[in-house]
Design a protein around this motif. Structure first.
Motif, PDB file in Angstrom:
ATOM      1  N   GLU A  89       0.846  -1.186   0.000  1.00  0.00           N
ATOM      2  CA  GLU A  89       0.000   0.000   0.000  1.00  0.00           C
ATOM      3  C   GLU A  89       0.881   1.234   0.000  1.00  0.00           C
ATOM      4  O   GLU A  89       1.829   1.320   0.780  1.00  0.00           O
ATOM      5  CB  GLU A  89      -0.911   0.012   1.228  1.00  0.00           C
ATOM      6  N   TYR A 127       1.675   5.075   0.798  1.00  0.00           N
ATOM      7  CA  TYR A 127       1.245   6.033   1.812  1.00  0.00           C
ATOM      8  C   TYR A 127       1.575   7.484   1.484  1.00  0.00           C
ATOM      9  O   TYR A 127       0.910   8.377   1.965  1.00  0.00           O
ATOM     10  CB  TYR A 127       1.911   5.705   3.163  1.00  0.00           C
ATOM     11  N   GLY A 151      -2.827   5.633  -0.720  1.00  0.00           N
ATOM     12  CA  GLY A 151      -4.003   4.781  -0.644  1.00  0.00           C
ATOM     13  C   GLY A 151      -4.064   3.727  -1.738  1.00  0.00           C
ATOM     14  O   GLY A 151      -4.802   2.750  -1.625  1.00  0.00           O
ATOM     15  N   ASP A 152      -3.294   3.925  -2.809  1.00  0.00           N
ATOM     16  CA  ASP A 152      -3.268   2.920  -3.874  1.00  0.00           C
ATOM     17  C   ASP A 152      -2.672   1.623  -3.344  1.00  0.00           C
ATOM     18  O   ASP A 152      -1.760   1.627  -2.528  1.00  0.00           O
ATOM     19  CB  ASP A 152      -2.421   3.391  -5.061  1.00  0.00           C
ATOM     20  N   GLN A 153      -3.200   0.514  -3.842  1.00  0.00           N
ATOM     21  CA  GLN A 153      -2.674  -0.810  -3.534  1.00  0.00           C
ATOM     22  C   GLN A 153      -1.887  -1.289  -4.752  1.00  0.00           C
ATOM     23  O   GLN A 153      -2.310  -1.043  -5.882  1.00  0.00           O
ATOM     24  CB  GLN A 153      -3.816  -1.794  -3.268  1.00  0.00           C
ATOM     25  N   ARG A 208      -1.781  -1.806 -10.280  1.00  0.00           N
ATOM     26  CA  ARG A 208      -2.224  -0.812  -9.299  1.00  0.00           C
ATOM     27  C   ARG A 208      -3.733  -0.918  -9.146  1.00  0.00           C
ATOM     28  O   ARG A 208      -4.458  -1.019 -10.134  1.00  0.00           O
ATOM     29  CB  ARG A 208      -1.890   0.599  -9.797  1.00  0.00           C
ATOM     30  N   ARG A 247      -6.699   1.248  -7.319  1.00  0.00           N
ATOM     31  CA  ARG A 247      -7.063   2.483  -6.611  1.00  0.00           C
ATOM     32  C   ARG A 247      -8.365   2.217  -5.869  1.00  0.00           C
ATOM     33  O   ARG A 247      -9.351   1.793  -6.467  1.00  0.00           O
ATOM     34  CB  ARG A 247      -7.223   3.608  -7.626  1.00  0.00           C
TER      35      ARG A 247
END
Length: 154
Positions: free
Chosen positions: A31, A33, A44-46, A116, A118
């Motif tokens: 993740e 930050y 917040g993107d994984q 990615r 979101r």
């Protein structure tokens, strides 16, 4: 403020899929930050990452910070140099990268970003809303060849 990534390592630690031959353990989640990779990645993107993947110039990678190896960071591998990788963030206003700490040794680069995701903003109340989110939120993280060329031209 240093870039920080929260990593969810596969069972057995980073690179465990390579040691045990398990395909699923070769992948993990991270993740984002902080904003050092904006506009490519936002807080917040994984990221779905692949441990032990071959890194090429332009790839987005997860690595251990050279001065604080308990801290994981995400950067773009710009170019191969003697001793490792020159890495930079996509955000020109954040310099927590090789401009600050120099070349990163290969053993500190632990994974390459693959996809990615979101997270959705708010609750999706319709099928169309979920589909619209999925189309914009799930993207492959590809090498930005134009980015690496632009950096070399400076």
């Amino acid at each position: 403020m240093p870039e920080r990534v929260h990593e969810r390592e596969p069972e057995g630690g980073a690179g465990a899929g390579q040691e045990h031959g398990g395909l699923l353990r070769a992948f993990g989640l991270a993740e984002v930050y902080n904003p050092s990779m904006v506009p490519t990645l936002r807080p917040g993107d994984q990221l779905v990452v692949r441990y032990g993947a071959v890194v090429r110039p332009g790839d987005v990678v997860v690595l251990r910070h050279p001065f604080r190896q308990d801290l994981l960071i995400v950067k773009r591998a710009v170019q191969r140099r003697d001793g490792g990788w020159w890495v930079q963030g996509d955000n020109p206003f954040v310099e927590n990268d090789s401009r600050e700490f120099g070349v990163v040794p290969d053993e500190l680069v632990i994974a390459r970003a693959w996809v990615r995701v979101r997270p959705p903003r708010g609750i999706q109340r319709s099928v169309a809303g979920v589909l619209a989110w999925a189309v914009s939120a799930v993207r492959p993280v590809r090498a930005a060849r134009s980015f690496s060329r632009r950096l070399r031209a400076r």
